[in-house]
Scaffold this motif. Structure first.
Motif, PDB file in Angstrom:
ATOM      1  N   UNK A 231       0.830  -1.096  -0.070  1.00  0.00           N
ATOM      2  CA  UNK A 231       0.115   0.017  -0.001  1.00  0.00           C
ATOM      3  C   UNK A 231       1.063   1.217  -0.070  1.00  0.00           C
ATOM      4  N   UNK A 232       1.891   1.114   0.346  1.00  0.00           N
ATOM      5  CA  UNK A 232       3.012   2.317   0.342  1.00  0.00           C
ATOM      6  C   UNK A 232       4.372   1.981  -0.224  1.00  0.00           C
ATOM      7  N   UNK A 233       5.170   3.186  -0.478  1.00  0.00           N
ATOM      8  CA  UNK A 233       6.491   2.814  -0.819  1.00  0.00           C
ATOM      9  C   UNK A 233       7.301   3.981  -0.051  1.00  0.00           C
ATOM     10  N   UNK A 234       8.645   3.694  -0.269  1.00  0.00           N
ATOM     11  CA  UNK A 234       9.390   4.761   0.554  1.00  0.00           C
ATOM     12  C   UNK A 234      10.227   5.577  -0.541  1.00  0.00           C
ATOM     13  N   UNK A 235      10.259   6.829  -0.407  1.00  0.00           N
ATOM     14  CA  UNK A 235      10.700   7.850  -1.379  1.00  0.00           C
ATOM     15  C   UNK A 235      12.240   8.282  -0.480  1.00  0.00           C
ATOM     16  N   UNK A 236      13.579   7.811  -1.146  1.00  0.00           N
ATOM     17  CA  UNK A 236      14.593   7.969  -0.647  1.00  0.00           C
ATOM     18  C   UNK A 236      14.886   9.681  -0.343  1.00  0.00           C
ATOM     19  N   UNK A 237      15.423   9.923   0.795  1.00  0.00           N
ATOM     20  CA  UNK A 237      15.578  11.440   1.264  1.00  0.00           C
ATOM     21  C   UNK A 237      16.295  12.196   0.192  1.00  0.00           C
ATOM     22  N   UNK A 238      17.105  11.609  -0.686  1.00  0.00           N
ATOM     23  CA  UNK A 238      17.921  12.324  -1.479  1.00  0.00           C
ATOM     24  C   UNK A 238      17.075  12.879  -2.778  1.00  0.00           C
ATOM     25  N   UNK A 239      15.782  12.396  -2.976  1.00  0.00           N
ATOM     26  CA  UNK A 239      14.993  12.808  -3.877  1.00  0.00           C
ATOM     27  C   UNK A 239      14.098  13.779  -3.592  1.00  0.00           C
ATOM     28  N   UNK A 240      13.971  14.389  -2.260  1.00  0.00           N
ATOM     29  CA  UNK A 240      13.001  15.007  -1.744  1.00  0.00           C
ATOM     30  C   UNK A 240      13.848  16.480  -1.464  1.00  0.00           C
ATOM     31  N   UNK A 241      13.152  17.570  -2.049  1.00  0.00           N
ATOM     32  CA  UNK A 241      13.669  18.907  -2.033  1.00  0.00           C
ATOM     33  C   UNK A 241      13.518  19.332  -0.571  1.00  0.00           C
TER      34      UNK A 241
ATOM     35  N   UNK B  64      11.893  22.085   6.383  1.00  0.00           N
ATOM     36  CA  UNK B  64      13.244  21.332   6.749  1.00  0.00           C
ATOM     37  C   UNK B  64      13.836  20.802   5.553  1.00  0.00           C
ATOM     38  N   UNK B  65      15.041  21.046   5.128  1.00  0.00           N
ATOM     39  CA  UNK B  65      15.865  20.934   4.003  1.00  0.00           C
ATOM     40  C   UNK B  65      17.177  20.221   4.446  1.00  0.00           C
ATOM     41  N   UNK B  66      17.587  19.845   3.337  1.00  0.00           N
ATOM     42  CA  UNK B  66      18.810  18.707   3.177  1.00  0.00           C
ATOM     43  C   UNK B  66      19.949  19.533   3.902  1.00  0.00           C
ATOM     44  N   UNK B  67      20.871  18.920   4.591  1.00  0.00           N
ATOM     45  CA  UNK B  67      20.826  17.367   4.964  1.00  0.00           C
ATOM     46  C   UNK B  67      19.826  17.405   6.109  1.00  0.00           C
ATOM     47  N   UNK B  68      18.868  16.171   5.798  1.00  0.00           N
ATOM     48  CA  UNK B  68      17.878  16.138   6.649  1.00  0.00           C
ATOM     49  C   UNK B  68      17.921  15.773   7.989  1.00  0.00           C
ATOM     50  N   UNK B  69      18.998  14.612   8.213  1.00  0.00           N
ATOM     51  CA  UNK B  69      18.978  14.266   9.835  1.00  0.00           C
ATOM     52  C   UNK B  69      19.355  15.428  10.733  1.00  0.00           C
ATOM     53  N   UNK B  70      20.206  16.273  10.242  1.00  0.00           N
ATOM     54  CA  UNK B  70      20.315  17.403  11.392  1.00  0.00           C
ATOM     55  C   UNK B  70      19.243  18.398  11.596  1.00  0.00           C
ATOM     56  N   UNK B  71      18.488  18.717  10.356  1.00  0.00           N
ATOM     57  CA  UNK B  71      17.239  19.195  10.227  1.00  0.00           C
ATOM     58  C   UNK B  71      15.969  18.744  11.218  1.00  0.00           C
ATOM     59  N   UNK B  72      15.806  17.196  10.959  1.00  0.00           N
ATOM     60  CA  UNK B  72      15.052  16.584  11.658  1.00  0.00           C
ATOM     61  C   UNK B  72      15.157  16.542  13.229  1.00  0.00           C
ATOM     62  N   UNK B  73      16.483  16.281  13.443  1.00  0.00           N
ATOM     63  CA  UNK B  73      16.607  16.213  14.866  1.00  0.00           C
ATOM     64  C   UNK B  73      16.462  17.505  15.610  1.00  0.00           C
ATOM     65  N   UNK B  74      16.764  18.392  14.982  1.00  0.00           N
ATOM     66  CA  UNK B  74      16.808  19.999  15.628  1.00  0.00           C
ATOM     67  C   UNK B  74      15.213  20.163  15.832  1.00  0.00           C
ATOM     68  N   UNK B  75      14.279  19.841  14.665  1.00  0.00           N
ATOM     69  CA  UNK B  75      12.719  20.034  14.942  1.00  0.00           C
ATOM     70  C   UNK B  75      12.209  19.375  15.974  1.00  0.00           C
ATOM     71  N   UNK B  76      12.687  17.917  16.052  1.00  0.00           N
ATOM     72  CA  UNK B  76      12.249  17.193  17.168  1.00  0.00           C
ATOM     73  C   UNK B  76      12.550  17.554  18.677  1.00  0.00           C
TER      74      UNK B  76
END
Ligand code: MRU
Length: 356
Positions: free
Chosen positions: A308-318, A327-339
């Motif tokens: 029912x779902x698939x996974x979009x790799x982060x490198x394809x996401x603007x 939140x923009x690339x690099x996502x790991x840092x941006x996501x950690x900060x947001x959380x």
């Protein structure tokens, strides 16, 4: 259209399997009814499932028997976990359950039902506010005369408010921008054709329906200025699970230089999930591919694979558009900060997601 509302001790939902032709409201009073509604997609969309998890835990508190019974807490948790297992990919469902269970810890069981309702109402209001904030942030990325493409349904029906990806487009329209939206029909259950077109038409936005397989050619031949999709679970590295077809759409967008954006509340980020390989993907009944409703087009008994779902790799996401902005690339840092911002995740009950 309100996808779900709590009315006099029951959860009222619009039965989305009946749309666009019939607007049928169902009144759900038990965990089993709600579980059935979720499994059959009468109620669907990640943020709406989060609220279903929250309100469903309130139903579990009421249904679990006498709070004076020493087994009451265990029964509540059992019912709530059963609900959280109704669909595995959208992390919001387990998140909603988790938020409500966490708000009960340390409270005397006699107060659980009332407290669960208070927490669920607070999450409901927060979801509406998140929708408004995401939409405002995302609408800044639109321009007049543009053409945008969306997949599945990430509008009001999938949330409690204006939606996620569709909220961006609705907000752009409210600001007076004129643009066109291409809507993938979204095989196999046609959430795009049945629900997204309805929501856009009702708003007065120019919309054209395409099959999922037309998206790449639409980018090449018509030109597309951006893809906006919702999300069911975002890993800590930015990999994003969304309705099947999202990955192919992201590859096509990359090939054509089209910005591909995910719009989702922070409750869709799974703080325990390092990357897309760890996201559980729901596989549904093969029958959904063999036909639709009473109609069948493949030979009876044909084997089929129906993720029912698939996974979009982060490198394809603007960008990932959230209630805190982009939140923009690099996502790991941006996501950690947001959380790390307070007020995002209220409290955590260890183990709910593990047990799901
Ligand atoms: O199977 P569904 O209809 O629940 O899938 C929903 C989606 O994939 C949505 O795009 C996603 O939940 C985001 S909803 C704002």
């Amino acid at each position: 259209m309100e996808s779900l509302t709590w009315v006099d001790g029951a959860l009222e939902i619009i039965d989305q399997t009946q749309l666009p032709d019939h607007s049928l409201t169902l009144r759900l009073t038990s965990v089993a009814d709600l579980r059935e509604a979720i499994a059959t997609l009468r109620l669907r969309g990640a943020p709406a499932l989060g609220l279903a998890g929250a309100w469903g835990t309130a139903l579990a508190c009421r249904e679990a028997g006498s709070p004076l019974d020493s087994r009451y807490p265990e029964r509540v948790r059992g019912l709530a976990l059963e609900l959280a297992r109704a669909r595995p990919t959208a992390v919001n469902l387990a998140w909603g359950v988790e938020q409500v269970l966490a708000s009960l810890s340390g409270l005397e069981p006699g107060r659980w039902t009332a407290e669960a309702c208070v927490t669920a109402a607070r999450l409901h209001e927060a979801d509406r506010a998140a929708g408004r904030a995401m939409s405002a942030a995302g609408a800044d990325l639109l321009h007049a005369g543009g053409r945008y493409l969306t997949h599945c349904n990430a509008g009001p029906l999938a949330t409690s408010g204006v939606g996620t990806a569709l909220g961006v487009l609705l907000e752009g329209h409210r600001r007076g921008l004129d643009f066109e939206v291409l809507v993938d029909e979204t095989r196999p259950l046609l959430q795009g054709a049945r629900l997204t077109t309805l929501e856009l038409q009702q708003a007065g936005i120019r919309v054209r329906l395409i099959t999922d397989s037309m998206a790449a050619f639409a980018m090449q031949r018509l030109g597309v200025d951006g893809v906006f999709i919702g999300a069911d679970r975002i890993a800590l590295n930015g990999d994003t699970a969304n309705k099947i077809g999202s990955y192919g759409l992201a590859l096509a967008a990359k090939a054509h230089g089209v910005p591909f954006r995910v719009v989702a509340p922070l409750s869709t980020i799974d703080g325990q999930c390092p990357d897309g390989r760890a996201i559980p993907i729901e596989e549904r009944d093969a029958a959904e591919l063999l036909g639709y409703g009473p109609l069948r087009w493949a030979p009876a008994g044909t084997a089929a694979w129906n993720p029912a779902f698939d996974v979009v790799p982060a490198e394809l996401i603007q960008d990932i558009v959230t209630e805190q902005g982009l939140l923009s690339a690099p996502f790991p840092g941006a996501i950690r900060k947001a959380l790390a911002e307070p007020a995002i995740r209220t409290r955590t009950v260890q183990g709910v997601q593990d047990e799901v």
